[in-house]
Design a protein around this motif. Structure first.
Motif, PDB file in Angstrom:
ATOM      1  N   LYS A  93       0.562  -1.127   0.029  1.00  0.00           N
ATOM      2  CA  LYS A  93      -0.469  -0.356   0.041  1.00  0.00           C
ATOM      3  C   LYS A  93       0.356   1.317   0.120  1.00  0.00           C
ATOM      4  O   LYS A  93       0.515   2.332  -0.232  1.00  0.00           O
ATOM      5  N   TYR A  94       1.914   1.447   0.524  1.00  0.00           N
ATOM      6  CA  TYR A  94       2.415   2.133   1.051  1.00  0.00           C
ATOM      7  C   TYR A  94       4.223   2.673  -0.311  1.00  0.00           C
ATOM      8  O   TYR A  94       4.654   3.262  -0.093  1.00  0.00           O
ATOM      9  N   PHE A  95       4.014   1.580  -0.526  1.00  0.00           N
ATOM     10  CA  PHE A  95       5.028   1.528  -2.071  1.00  0.00           C
ATOM     11  C   PHE A  95       5.604   2.961  -2.503  1.00  0.00           C
ATOM     12  O   PHE A  95       4.607   3.202  -3.047  1.00  0.00           O
ATOM     13  N   PRO A  96       6.298   3.169  -3.017  1.00  0.00           N
ATOM     14  CA  PRO A  96       7.915   2.450  -2.583  1.00  0.00           C
ATOM     15  C   PRO A  96       8.971   2.401  -1.606  1.00  0.00           C
ATOM     16  O   PRO A  96       9.902   2.655  -1.403  1.00  0.00           O
ATOM     17  N   PHE A 144      18.375   4.347  -8.418  1.00  0.00           N
ATOM     18  CA  PHE A 144      17.038   5.459  -8.900  1.00  0.00           C
ATOM     19  C   PHE A 144      16.125   4.205  -9.719  1.00  0.00           C
ATOM     20  O   PHE A 144      14.640   4.006  -9.852  1.00  0.00           O
ATOM     21  N   LYS A 145      16.750   3.653 -10.525  1.00  0.00           N
ATOM     22  CA  LYS A 145      16.370   2.300 -10.950  1.00  0.00           C
ATOM     23  C   LYS A 145      15.538   1.724 -10.318  1.00  0.00           C
ATOM     24  O   LYS A 145      13.953   0.973 -10.678  1.00  0.00           O
ATOM     25  N   VAL A 146      16.287   0.923  -9.110  1.00  0.00           N
ATOM     26  CA  VAL A 146      15.249   0.048  -8.540  1.00  0.00           C
ATOM     27  C   VAL A 146      14.257   0.474  -8.168  1.00  0.00           C
ATOM     28  O   VAL A 146      13.175  -0.056  -7.733  1.00  0.00           O
ATOM     29  N   ARG A 147      14.450   1.594  -7.516  1.00  0.00           N
ATOM     30  CA  ARG A 147      13.000   1.850  -6.894  1.00  0.00           C
ATOM     31  C   ARG A 147      11.916   2.256  -8.144  1.00  0.00           C
ATOM     32  O   ARG A 147      10.637   1.352  -7.568  1.00  0.00           O
ATOM     33  N   GLU A 148      12.288   2.546  -9.157  1.00  0.00           N
ATOM     34  CA  GLU A 148      11.078   2.764 -10.376  1.00  0.00           C
ATOM     35  C   GLU A 148      10.544   1.500 -10.936  1.00  0.00           C
ATOM     36  O   GLU A 148       9.887   1.645 -10.535  1.00  0.00           O
ATOM     37  N   VAL A 149      11.792   0.187 -11.149  1.00  0.00           N
ATOM     38  CA  VAL A 149      10.698  -0.919 -11.098  1.00  0.00           C
ATOM     39  C   VAL A 149      10.039  -1.562 -10.111  1.00  0.00           C
ATOM     40  O   VAL A 149       8.891  -1.771 -10.720  1.00  0.00           O
ATOM     41  N   ILE A 150      10.624  -1.468  -8.772  1.00  0.00           N
ATOM     42  CA  ILE A 150      10.069  -2.418  -7.660  1.00  0.00           C
ATOM     43  C   ILE A 150       8.318  -1.511  -7.724  1.00  0.00           C
ATOM     44  O   ILE A 150       7.815  -2.031  -7.359  1.00  0.00           O
ATOM     45  N   THR A 151       8.417  -0.015  -7.458  1.00  0.00           N
ATOM     46  CA  THR A 151       7.267   0.608  -7.574  1.00  0.00           C
ATOM     47  C   THR A 151       6.624  -0.030  -8.976  1.00  0.00           C
ATOM     48  O   THR A 151       4.846  -0.058  -8.404  1.00  0.00           O
ATOM     49  N   LYS A 152       6.562   0.059  -9.971  1.00  0.00           N
ATOM     50  CA  LYS A 152       6.064  -0.245 -11.012  1.00  0.00           C
ATOM     51  C   LYS A 152       5.437  -1.753 -11.079  1.00  0.00           C
ATOM     52  O   LYS A 152       4.905  -2.706 -11.858  1.00  0.00           O
ATOM     53  N   LEU A 153       6.392  -2.491 -10.564  1.00  0.00           N
ATOM     54  CA  LEU A 153       6.563  -4.522 -11.230  1.00  0.00           C
ATOM     55  C   LEU A 153       6.831  -4.693  -9.152  1.00  0.00           C
ATOM     56  O   LEU A 153       7.887  -5.102  -8.921  1.00  0.00           O
TER      57      LEU A 153
END
Ligand SMILES: Cc1cc2nc3c(=O)[nH]c(=O)nc-3n(C[C@H](O)[C@H](O)[C@H](O)COP(=O)(O)OP(=O)(O)OC[C@H]3O[C@@H](n4cnc5c(N)ncnc54)[C@H](O)[C@@H]3O)c2cc1C
Length: 385
Positions: free
Chosen positions: A201-204, A346-355
């Motif tokens: 619910k609170y990603f990322p 930065f990239k890892v955060r973006e990826v985790i948020t999307k997937l």
């Protein structure tokens, strides 16, 4: 009143203090200006990564040894990551330490006051404006003006001074919210383990539980403003909401006692933009948004950037050159030490948020010893630089 200095440091958090201490052996006349009087509180998770400790060591082996013997510091050798009833514990010989910020910052400030006779400390002194003049900078405060060929801006988040000098205003999307409180009596706390709890619910964002000395825990959460959290609750109440929404956490907090107010602040996470130098100035730490885009940790990068800014200032005086071209060497050394790591996170955060499903895969992979060790080696390697 106008006081003339060689270098003016605005802000005495980790960034400004690292700069002041690095300059202690120079012949330069330095002003260190802060709006607060020390010891002063700073809202923080109180976690010191190995970059923080390594930078203190680079400044002085003696300070490093003394700090590690401080009564309020606690060594941490494990990080527990938890998500969706899965958890993994990563063990590292020197993951970091915890220490209340009021004590950590005051430890460094006391070194400035007792061992840096060339650094003049001005407390309770609010910098209200700054003006570029002919090859120098005029720093205006309510109690007088200060002038120097170099200013190091280290006055933290939302620095109007750094915005005025660099012309760069970070947008709201580049910020995270951080909330923290101190607790006693949380069940199953391990004194050498920091905990990071993820929740879809609170990603990322994540909720942390950091053990401190005397059975106290620093508990808080951070989430990125670019990803709206759907909650009726105001940020401070969201801490309890978050704990209650997790069955395991709720059980562990059931008989705990909150022993402080819940306090919050915004965190300027780095968005791969570096606007840190120009004619007669350098910007360090949160004032330059040098905060880890995943963890929200900024003490290590603050200390390192303050240290690098001071080294560059000494170089500028040796060449009598305070031009943007010379100051940009500072920005380049910050980029060389931090950009690759920040870009990856930065990239890892973006990826985790999307997937978010990737996290399930991550927790499954972490069951394998070899992969876990690889992750630990990578973390240790990048942070040591
Ligand atoms: C809730 C929360 C939890 C966090 N947890 C962690 C963590 O566990 N680990 C970690 O590494 N990082 C953490 N951070 C980030 C960390 O606190 C900052 O990155 C770090 O403090 C940056 O240091 P700094 O010296 O750049 O700025 P600051 O520590 O903000 O210091 C700035 C100084 O400038 C002074 N100042 C401000 N304006 C003026 C003015 N106009 N005139 C004179 N003086 C001024 C202030 O009084 C202050 O002393 C957290 C942040 C938050 C909000």
């Amino acid at each position: 009143m106008l006081s003339q200095f060689d270098i003016i440091i605005i802000g005495a958090g980790p960034s400004g203090l690292a700069a002041a201490l690095t300059l202690r052996k120079s012949e330069l006349k330095v002003a260190l200006i802060d709006k607060s009087e020390f010891p002063r509180e700073k809202i923080c998770g109180d976690g010191l990564c190995d970059r923080s400790i390594n930078t203190i060591k680079a400044i002085s082996e003696d300070y490093y040894n003394e700090l590690l013997k401080h009564k309020d510091i606690l060594p941490i050798s494990n990080a527990l990551l938890a998500y969706n009833k899965n958890s993994v514990k990563l063990s590292m010989p020197m993951f970091g330490y915890t220490m209340p910020r009021v004590e950590f910052d005051n430890f460094l400030m006391s070194k400035v006051k007792t061992e840096a006779s060339n650094v003049y400390v001005f407390e309770n002194c609010i910098v209200s404006d700054i003006e570029k003049q002919n090859n120098s900078v005029l720093v205006k405060t309510l109690s007088g003006n200060y002038k120097a060929p170099i200013v190091i801006v280290a006055n933290g988040f939302r620095s109007k001074i750094s915005q005025k000098l660099s012309g760069y205003i970070s947008d709201k999307e580049a910020h995270a919210v951080g909330i923290r409180a101190y607790y006693k009596g949380i069940r199953d706390i391990e004194a050498d383990t920091v905990e990071f709890h993820l929740n879809k619910k609170y990603f990322p964002g994540y909720l942390w539980i950091f053990p401190m000395q005397n059975g106290i825990s620093n508990v808080g959460y951070g989430y990125h403003l670019s990803h709206k959290v759907k909650s009726e609750n105001a940020p401070k109440q969201l801490l309890q909401e978050w704990i209650d929404s997790d069955e395991l956490l709720a059980a562990r907090f059931k008989h705990s006692q909150r022993i402080s107010d819940i306090k919050g602040a915004l965190i300027p996470v780095n968005h791969l933009k570096f606007n840190l130098a120009g004619d007669n100035y350098m910007i360090a730490g949160d004032a330059g948004a040098l905060v880890d885009p995943i963890t929200g940790g900024g003490i290590g990068n603050g200390l390192l950037s303050g240290y690098l800014a001071a080294l560059q200032a000494i170089e500028c005086f040796s060449k009598n050159d305070f031009s943007s071209k010379e100051m940009t060497n500072y920005q380049n050394s910050v980029i060389a030490r931090m950009k690759k790591d920040i870009a990856f996170r930065f990239k890892v955060r973006e990826v985790i948020t999307k997937l978010p499903i990737i996290l399930n895969v991550f927790f499954w992979l972490m069951k394998f010893d070899k992969l876990r060790k690889y992750l630990i080696n990578w973390h240790t390697g990048t942070k040591k630089k």
